[in-house]
Write a protein that holds these residues in place. Sequence first.
Motif, PDB file in Angstrom:
ATOM      1  N   LEU A  89       0.810  -1.210   0.000  1.00 47.15           N
ATOM      2  CA  LEU A  89       0.000   0.000   0.000  1.00 47.15           C
ATOM      3  C   LEU A  89       0.851   1.271   0.000  1.00 47.15           C
ATOM      4  O   LEU A  89       0.548   2.230  -0.714  1.00 47.15           O
ATOM      5  CB  LEU A  89      -0.940  -0.001   1.206  1.00 47.15           C
ATOM      6  N   VAL A  90       1.900   1.296   0.801  1.00 52.42           N
ATOM      7  CA  VAL A  90       2.740   2.492   0.884  1.00 52.42           C
ATOM      8  C   VAL A  90       3.440   2.782  -0.444  1.00 52.42           C
ATOM      9  O   VAL A  90       3.357   3.904  -0.965  1.00 52.42           O
ATOM     10  CB  VAL A  90       3.748   2.376   2.039  1.00 52.42           C
ATOM     11  N   MET A 137      -9.074  -2.109   2.730  1.00 48.85           N
ATOM     12  CA  MET A 137      -7.822  -1.397   2.930  1.00 48.85           C
ATOM     13  C   MET A 137      -7.393  -0.611   1.693  1.00 48.85           C
ATOM     14  O   MET A 137      -7.010   0.557   1.782  1.00 48.85           O
ATOM     15  CB  MET A 137      -6.721  -2.380   3.339  1.00 48.85           C
ATOM     16  N   TYR A 190       0.831   3.910  -2.975  1.00 47.32           N
ATOM     17  CA  TYR A 190       0.365   5.272  -2.753  1.00 47.32           C
ATOM     18  C   TYR A 190       1.415   6.285  -3.223  1.00 47.32           C
ATOM     19  O   TYR A 190       1.071   7.309  -3.837  1.00 47.32           O
ATOM     20  CB  TYR A 190       0.059   5.492  -1.276  1.00 47.32           C
ATOM     21  N   VAL A 202      -7.239   3.752   1.423  1.00 48.48           N
ATOM     22  CA  VAL A 202      -6.036   4.537   1.170  1.00 48.48           C
ATOM     23  C   VAL A 202      -6.071   5.213  -0.202  1.00 48.48           C
ATOM     24  O   VAL A 202      -5.617   6.359  -0.343  1.00 48.48           O
ATOM     25  CB  VAL A 202      -4.790   3.641   1.291  1.00 48.48           C
ATOM     26  N   LEU A 203      -6.618   4.536  -1.206  1.00 51.97           N
ATOM     27  CA  LEU A 203      -6.470   4.996  -2.582  1.00 51.97           C
ATOM     28  C   LEU A 203      -7.709   5.648  -3.184  1.00 51.97           C
ATOM     29  O   LEU A 203      -7.629   6.220  -4.267  1.00 51.97           O
ATOM     30  CB  LEU A 203      -6.059   3.809  -3.473  1.00 51.97           C
TER      31      LEU A 203
END
Length: 271
Positions: A118-119, A207, A122, A211-212
Amino acid sequence: MKPSKPYQVFRTSALVVVVFALMAPLLWMIAASFKTNVDIYDTAKAFVFSPSLKNYETVLQQANYLQFIGNSLWVAFGATMLSLLLGVPAAYSMSRFAMKKSALVVLMARVIPGVSLLVPWYYVFSNLKMVGGFTVLILSHMFVSLPLIVYIMMGYFDGLPTELEEAALVDGLTHIGAFRRITLPLSVPGVATAGILSFIFSWNNFMFALVLSGADTKTLPVAIFDFVGYASIDWGGLMAAATVVTLPIMLIALFVQKYVVSGLTAGATKG
């Protein structure tokens, strides 16, 4: 040999316990969606209460959940269709031409937790100005959906006989032609299984969307958080929103379970 009576009693009791353990939270959620917050906290009204549709009115009208439903459908359908378009031919190639290294890469992608990416996702997509759009959500869901589809379809193709394809090749068809005219129609249950499981993953994913996604691309699992405040929680609205998320998937699973079972067990008896 007919099972003994003690065994039948034990089996029935075990099934009842398992079904109750699985269904009790779901039934409580549905019942709570028809209660007010006061009734939810009142243990005396756990089973006897005056049902109300106010929570569903809040979810479907005031909370703009129809847009969130559309967003979830669009992301889940797009990720599933693109993953099937790429994954089914890839699984066929790996199965028929013994591409063990490629299959190992797919297996590694299945093992790697998606949240670990995810990091970097992103960071990359924010630099590309893509965060908040549908494209980034579909691509992120495909990271899990595509290996899942390839993994399922490889087992299914391994269980299909190769004689029909060999006959088609003798008759002048290419490998692509044999796949399109012979193998693909025979693999409909497997494709249905892979597509259904991919759709369910995308529909339930929280998740990646948290975040996105953006304000206009928010999906249902993320939108449920609107009922969780800093100082209080709207339990009635939360349960109604969770019911809206859960019931469509349950209905889909109920009607297509035979395809899921046949697709997941395909290839298990090969050899």
